[in-house]
Design a protein around this motif. Structure first.
Motif, PDB file in Angstrom:
ATOM      1  N   ILE A 187       0.932  -1.246  -0.043  1.00 23.06           N
ATOM      2  CA  ILE A 187       0.142  -0.071   0.108  1.00 23.06           C
ATOM      3  C   ILE A 187       0.943   1.401  -0.013  1.00 23.06           C
ATOM      4  O   ILE A 187       0.689   2.190  -0.624  1.00 23.06           O
ATOM      5  CB  ILE A 187      -0.789   0.005   1.263  1.00 23.06           C
ATOM      6  CG1 ILE A 187      -1.933  -1.152   1.080  1.00 23.06           C
ATOM      7  CG2 ILE A 187      -1.510   1.262   1.600  1.00 23.06           C
ATOM      8  CD1 ILE A 187      -2.889  -1.434   2.130  1.00 23.06           C
ATOM      9  N   ARG A 188       1.912   1.362   0.871  1.00 22.35           N
ATOM     10  CA  ARG A 188       2.755   2.475   0.663  1.00 22.35           C
ATOM     11  C   ARG A 188       3.215   2.744  -0.399  1.00 22.35           C
ATOM     12  O   ARG A 188       3.498   3.977  -0.713  1.00 22.35           O
ATOM     13  CB  ARG A 188       3.978   1.975   1.743  1.00 22.35           C
ATOM     14  CG  ARG A 188       5.235   3.183   2.070  1.00 22.35           C
ATOM     15  CD  ARG A 188       6.329   2.654   2.823  1.00 22.35           C
ATOM     16  NE  ARG A 188       6.744   1.489   1.847  1.00 22.35           N
ATOM     17  CZ  ARG A 188       7.804   0.643   2.068  1.00 22.35           C
ATOM     18  NH1 ARG A 188       8.108   0.505   3.177  1.00 22.35           N
ATOM     19  NH2 ARG A 188       8.197  -0.254   0.999  1.00 22.35           N
ATOM     20  N   ASP A 189       3.599   1.960  -1.173  1.00 18.17           N
ATOM     21  CA  ASP A 189       4.271   2.423  -2.405  1.00 18.17           C
ATOM     22  C   ASP A 189       3.352   2.804  -3.419  1.00 18.17           C
ATOM     23  O   ASP A 189       3.691   3.045  -4.762  1.00 18.17           O
ATOM     24  CB  ASP A 189       5.107   1.235  -3.163  1.00 18.17           C
ATOM     25  CG  ASP A 189       6.082   0.881  -2.407  1.00 18.17           C
ATOM     26  OD1 ASP A 189       6.756   1.494  -1.293  1.00 18.17           O
ATOM     27  OD2 ASP A 189       6.689  -0.367  -2.360  1.00 18.17           O
ATOM     28  N   GLU A 190       1.932   2.870  -3.212  1.00 15.55           N
ATOM     29  CA  GLU A 190       0.975   3.312  -4.391  1.00 15.55           C
ATOM     30  C   GLU A 190       0.331   4.440  -3.491  1.00 15.55           C
ATOM     31  O   GLU A 190      -0.482   5.074  -4.369  1.00 15.55           O
ATOM     32  CB  GLU A 190      -0.174   2.063  -4.505  1.00 15.55           C
ATOM     33  CG  GLU A 190       0.349   1.265  -5.496  1.00 15.55           C
ATOM     34  CD  GLU A 190       0.324   1.721  -6.886  1.00 15.55           C
ATOM     35  OE1 GLU A 190      -0.555   2.349  -7.306  1.00 15.55           O
ATOM     36  OE2 GLU A 190       1.578   1.638  -7.435  1.00 15.55           O
ATOM     37  N   LEU A 191       0.565   4.690  -2.468  1.00 11.07           N
ATOM     38  CA  LEU A 191      -0.227   6.184  -1.909  1.00 11.07           C
ATOM     39  C   LEU A 191       0.400   7.463  -2.627  1.00 11.07           C
ATOM     40  O   LEU A 191      -0.632   8.304  -2.529  1.00 11.07           O
ATOM     41  CB  LEU A 191      -0.055   6.136  -0.364  1.00 11.07           C
ATOM     42  CG  LEU A 191      -0.868   5.034   0.350  1.00 11.07           C
ATOM     43  CD1 LEU A 191      -0.208   4.987   2.001  1.00 11.07           C
ATOM     44  CD2 LEU A 191      -2.111   5.277   0.448  1.00 11.07           C
ATOM     45  N   CYS A 192       1.592   7.322  -2.993  1.00 10.27           N
ATOM     46  CA  CYS A 192       1.855   8.725  -3.595  1.00 10.27           C
ATOM     47  C   CYS A 192       2.500   8.594  -4.797  1.00 10.27           C
ATOM     48  O   CYS A 192       3.844   8.513  -5.225  1.00 10.27           O
ATOM     49  CB  CYS A 192       2.912   9.317  -2.710  1.00 10.27           C
ATOM     50  SG  CYS A 192       2.490   9.670  -1.169  1.00 10.27           S
ATOM     51  N   PRO A 193       1.721   8.050  -6.098  1.00 10.32           N
ATOM     52  CA  PRO A 193       2.275   7.367  -7.121  1.00 10.32           C
ATOM     53  C   PRO A 193       3.092   8.368  -8.157  1.00 10.32           C
ATOM     54  O   PRO A 193       3.681   8.002  -8.965  1.00 10.32           O
ATOM     55  CB  PRO A 193       1.224   6.717  -7.600  1.00 10.32           C
ATOM     56  CG  PRO A 193       0.038   7.337  -7.205  1.00 10.32           C
ATOM     57  CD  PRO A 193       0.348   7.945  -6.106  1.00 10.32           C
ATOM     58  N   THR A 194       2.819   9.717  -8.018  1.00  6.12           N
ATOM     59  CA  THR A 194       3.257  10.670  -9.129  1.00  6.12           C
ATOM     60  C   THR A 194       3.811  11.938  -8.532  1.00  6.12           C
ATOM     61  O   THR A 194       3.609  11.912  -7.159  1.00  6.12           O
ATOM     62  CB  THR A 194       2.215  11.190 -10.115  1.00  6.12           C
ATOM     63  OG1 THR A 194       1.158  11.960  -9.418  1.00  6.12           O
ATOM     64  CG2 THR A 194       1.148   9.990 -10.634  1.00  6.12           C
ATOM     65  N   ALA A 195       4.403  12.775  -8.994  1.00  6.54           N
ATOM     66  CA  ALA A 195       4.697  14.011  -8.494  1.00  6.54           C
ATOM     67  C   ALA A 195       3.364  14.688  -8.217  1.00  6.54           C
ATOM     68  O   ALA A 195       2.085  14.446  -8.779  1.00  6.54           O
ATOM     69  CB  ALA A 195       5.426  14.729  -9.528  1.00  6.54           C
ATOM     70  N   GLY A 196       3.592  15.772  -7.257  1.00  5.53           N
ATOM     71  CA  GLY A 196       2.185  16.608  -7.116  1.00  5.53           C
ATOM     72  C   GLY A 196       1.928  16.291  -5.589  1.00  5.53           C
ATOM     73  O   GLY A 196       2.378  15.736  -4.841  1.00  5.53           O
ATOM     74  N   THR A 197       0.933  17.269  -5.202  1.00  6.10           N
ATOM     75  CA  THR A 197       0.335  17.626  -3.783  1.00  6.10           C
ATOM     76  C   THR A 197      -0.587  16.334  -3.728  1.00  6.10           C
ATOM     77  O   THR A 197      -0.931  15.680  -4.507  1.00  6.10           O
ATOM     78  CB  THR A 197      -0.325  18.820  -3.452  1.00  6.10           C
ATOM     79  OG1 THR A 197      -0.785  18.983  -4.630  1.00  6.10           O
ATOM     80  CG2 THR A 197       1.105  19.825  -3.506  1.00  6.10           C
ATOM     81  N   CYS A 198      -0.885  16.231  -2.330  1.00  8.88           N
ATOM     82  CA  CYS A 198      -1.675  15.174  -1.879  1.00  8.88           C
ATOM     83  C   CYS A 198      -3.108  15.407  -2.862  1.00  8.88           C
ATOM     84  O   CYS A 198      -3.887  16.457  -2.872  1.00  8.88           O
ATOM     85  CB  CYS A 198      -2.015  15.315  -0.369  1.00  8.88           C
ATOM     86  SG  CYS A 198      -0.645  14.790   0.611  1.00  8.88           S
ATOM     87  N   MET A 199      -3.679  14.249  -3.415  1.00 11.55           N
ATOM     88  CA  MET A 199      -4.609  14.365  -4.327  1.00 11.55           C
ATOM     89  C   MET A 199      -6.068  13.978  -3.933  1.00 11.55           C
ATOM     90  O   MET A 199      -7.215  13.817  -4.264  1.00 11.55           O
ATOM     91  CB  MET A 199      -4.622  13.343  -5.161  1.00 11.55           C
ATOM     92  CG  MET A 199      -4.577  11.827  -4.913  1.00 11.55           C
ATOM     93  SD  MET A 199      -3.361  11.351  -3.766  1.00 11.55           S
ATOM     94  CE  MET A 199      -2.482  10.100  -4.794  1.00 11.55           C
ATOM     95  N   VAL A 200      -6.261  14.250  -2.493  1.00  8.99           N
ATOM     96  CA  VAL A 200      -7.436  14.360  -1.745  1.00  8.99           C
ATOM     97  C   VAL A 200      -7.844  15.873  -1.450  1.00  8.99           C
ATOM     98  O   VAL A 200      -6.905  16.787  -1.613  1.00  8.99           O
ATOM     99  CB  VAL A 200      -7.748  13.532  -0.664  1.00  8.99           C
ATOM    100  CG1 VAL A 200      -7.373  12.208  -0.979  1.00  8.99           C
ATOM    101  CG2 VAL A 200      -6.589  14.022   0.529  1.00  8.99           C
ATOM    102  N   MET A 201      -8.920  16.154  -0.865  1.00 10.08           N
ATOM    103  CA  MET A 201      -9.308  17.441  -0.408  1.00 10.08           C
ATOM    104  C   MET A 201      -8.512  17.994   1.005  1.00 10.08           C
ATOM    105  O   MET A 201      -9.330  18.181   1.968  1.00 10.08           O
ATOM    106  CB  MET A 201     -10.646  17.785  -0.579  1.00 10.08           C
ATOM    107  CG  MET A 201     -10.901  19.262  -0.514  1.00 10.08           C
ATOM    108  SD  MET A 201     -10.296  20.195  -1.934  1.00 10.08           S
ATOM    109  CE  MET A 201     -11.277  19.691  -3.320  1.00 10.08           C
ATOM    110  N   GLY A 202      -7.275  17.572   1.041  1.00  2.80           N
ATOM    111  CA  GLY A 202      -6.522  18.160   2.260  1.00  2.80           C
ATOM    112  C   GLY A 202      -6.192  19.404   2.305  1.00  2.80           C
ATOM    113  O   GLY A 202      -6.697  20.246   1.194  1.00  2.80           O
ATOM    114  N   THR A 203      -5.182  19.837   3.198  1.00  2.25           N
ATOM    115  CA  THR A 203      -5.027  21.368   2.984  1.00  2.25           C
ATOM    116  C   THR A 203      -4.532  21.968   1.618  1.00  2.25           C
ATOM    117  O   THR A 203      -4.758  23.045   1.405  1.00  2.25           O
ATOM    118  CB  THR A 203      -4.192  21.876   4.159  1.00  2.25           C
ATOM    119  OG1 THR A 203      -4.665  21.316   5.593  1.00  2.25           O
ATOM    120  CG2 THR A 203      -3.782  23.102   4.551  1.00  2.25           C
TER     121      THR A 203
END
Ligand code: FES
Length: 566
Positions: A187-203
């Motif tokens: 799971i850890r290796d799929e949580l941040c799969p690309t460049a960019g900021t967190c892809m949910v409606m976080g801050t």
């Protein structure tokens, strides 16, 4: 002429006591970097660059900066990028919030002290965008924001996952013994799969959307994913726009009004966005002396439903929101809940952006209408009462409905360290009805970490309990969820009632009524207050300065000498 009154490369001359020499030597050094008189006669566009190896979500920012520079050149300006601090949410201790004001001060001073006619603010990770906006409104030079853009989602065993609502949900399953070590590594290796900021409606995503809603970035600039050509096209157009802003001398003070901030609050609630954004909006507004307080938050939250289907309040990701048209589509959906006369950096009003918004087919799968919202009004609630006289917040949209009216005994932790230790103890005596109270995690005591969504006592987690009422003077990540009361003000470390709670005291929450009460009689509270003493200040440096001057959450956690009156 004051040094800062000049324009272009002659603005903010180095003080040698001989302006002619200052101009001469400045040109000599710029010539060494390849700039000739033709370059230096153009509008100078500063580009505040928050790239850092530590801020992994900014890793493709150099491409964004290059595209901004291309746009500046195409429009006849001269781009000059400058690095500032970067604030990596996940790699900063104890919390990036402790450094938001430092980045704001640094950026403001560099905008003032270096020659530029306009500035492009390139941010992304949670605290970078509010820090840059605070700086820009204080410096009041023409300014426009572009963010690095969100990641696209990852996949694990047929399920879309992403940072970081799923980080927390799946870690909780691991902690409860439902996912083994091999599974959590996958799971850890799929949580941040690309460049960019967190892809949910976080801050990060929330602040990008609010920046666009306030008119300080281009239409669509909040949500185009980081790996896309759309992100680079927006960056280039941002560069071109910065040159126009410089030529027109269009400043944040001419764009931002109280209406801009009320629109941003409306968008925040419709997004199911991060509670952190409330603190940031209060701070930005106060920098310009625009009246805004928690009563405005409560009023707007009380009439604005949840429209956007994005985690943690919904099920989607930023790429879905973007495909549905992003902020421009949301502005259309919000219609008359917005002030259409609010201005934007492009010179259009918000009403004109609504009129020209291009809504893709099927947009309402991610952005609902006011008639058929995803959730009712009140997704964000302002609380007051004997436990938070100056206010507290709860993200009701991400809470368990059955806990939004709750009365239970307190289980108190004096520090985050104590909470971590005791909550991991399988023998901790706790029931699902207990209210977990964390104190000394407010702005003065600890820089206000995102520790409010405390993990549940491990024994209860293993028994299948998934939520409990938690109350603190801390913050919560915008990606987090649960029944979590945050930002209690005043905080315990400055004498707030949170510091007087004992184990077993009854605490009562009624989110719909906006109430948070500590049921202890006044005489007993007076006795406890007489025994209370504040924690010591940090011994030196930035942390000491911060603790001495930071304001409470209901005022935006800015330093008291950085308001318009300071
Ligand atoms: Fe940078 Fe989430 S860690 S946006």
């Amino acid at each position: 002429m004051a040094l800062s009154d000049r324009s272009g490369i002659d603005r903010s001359l180095t003080a040698y006591g001989d302006p002619g020499f200052s101009r001469f030597i400045r040109r000599a050094f710029l010539a060494s970097a390849g700039f000739d008189e033709d370059d230096l006669a153009r509008p100078i566009i500063g580009i505040a660059d928050t790239s850092s190896d530590y801020t992994t979500c900014h890793r493709q920012m150099p491409e964004v900066v290059a595209a901004v520079k291309r746009g500046v050149l195409e429009a006849g300006g001269a781009p000059l990028a400058f690095p500032t601090s970067s604030l990596p949410e996940i790699l900063l201790s104890p919390t990036s919030m402790l450094y938001r004001n430092m980045l704001a001060m640094e950026t403001e001073e560099l905008i003032r002290a270096q020659p530029m006619d306009a500035v492009v603010l390139v941010g992304g990770c949670d605290k970078t965008v509010p820090a840059q906006l605070m700086a820009a409104v204080s410096a009041d030079l023409p300014a426009i924001s572009i963010v690095t853009g969100p990641m696209t989602a990852g996949h694990w065993r047929g399920e879309r996952i992403g940072a970081c609502t799923d980080c927390r949900r799946l870690w909780a399953e691991h902690r409860a013994g439902n996912l083994d070590d091999t599974e959590i590594d996958g799971i850890r290796d799929e949580l941040c799969p690309t460049a960019g900021t967190c892809m949910v409606m976080g801050t990060a995503s929330t602040m990008a959307c609010l920046t666009e809603a306030m008119g300080l970035s281009l239409p669509g600039a909040a949500s185009a994913p980081a790996p896309t050509g759309a992100r680079l096209r927006l960056a280039a157009e941002t560069g071109r726009c910065a040159v126009r802003l410089a030529e027109q001398q269009s400043r944040p003070s001419g764009v931002l009004s109280r209406a801009s901030f009320l629109n941003a609050l409306t968008v925040l609630v419709a997004l199911g966005g991060s509670t952190n954004a409330v603190i940031h909006l209060l701070a930005i507004a106060r920098r310009r002396g625009i009246p805004l307080d928690l009563a405005d938050v409560g009023d707007i939250a009380g009439r604005t439903p949840l429209l956007v289907d994005c985690r943690p309040a919904g099920t989607g990701y930023l790429e879905d929101f973007d495909r549905a048209g992003g902020v421009p589509s949301l502005l259309v959906a919000l219609g008359d809940l917005l002030d259409h006369d609010a201005l934007t950096v492009t010179g259009e009003t918000i009403g004109e952006r609504i009129t020209t918004a291009d809504r893709p087919a099927g947009w309402q799968s991610s952005i609902r209408s006011l008639e058929e919202p995803l959730g009712p009004a009140g997704g964000l609630a302002v609380l007051r009462g004997s436990l938070a006289p100056d206010g507290a917040l709860i993200k009701a949209a991400a809470a368990s409905p059955e806990l939004l009216v709750h009365r239970g005994p307190a289980l108190v932790f004096d520090s985050l360290g104590e909470a971590e230790e005791r909550l991991a103890d399988p023998h901790l005596e706790a029931t699902p009805a207990h209210v977990l109270v964390l104190r000394n995690a407010g702005p003065v005591a600890a820089g206000m970490p995102e520790a409010g969504s405390l993990p549940l006592p491990v024994g209860l987690a293993r028994a299948g309990v998934r939520d409990m009422l938690r109350v603190s003077d801390a913050r919560m990540s915008g990606t987090a969820y649960g029944t979590v009361v945050l930002h209690c003000a005043p905080e315990a470390a400055v004498g707030g009632p949170l510091g007087l709670v004992h184990d077993g005291d009854l605490i009562e929450l009624d989110a719909a009524a906006g109430r948070l009460e500590l049921h202890v009689d006044a005489a007993e509270l007076s006795r406890r207050r007489a025994e209370w003493s504040p924690p010591p200040l940090p011994p030196r440096g930035w942390r000491r300065l911060y603790a001495q001057h930071v304001q409470q959450a209901n005022l935006g956690c800015d330093l008291d000498f950085l308001g318009p009156e300071g």
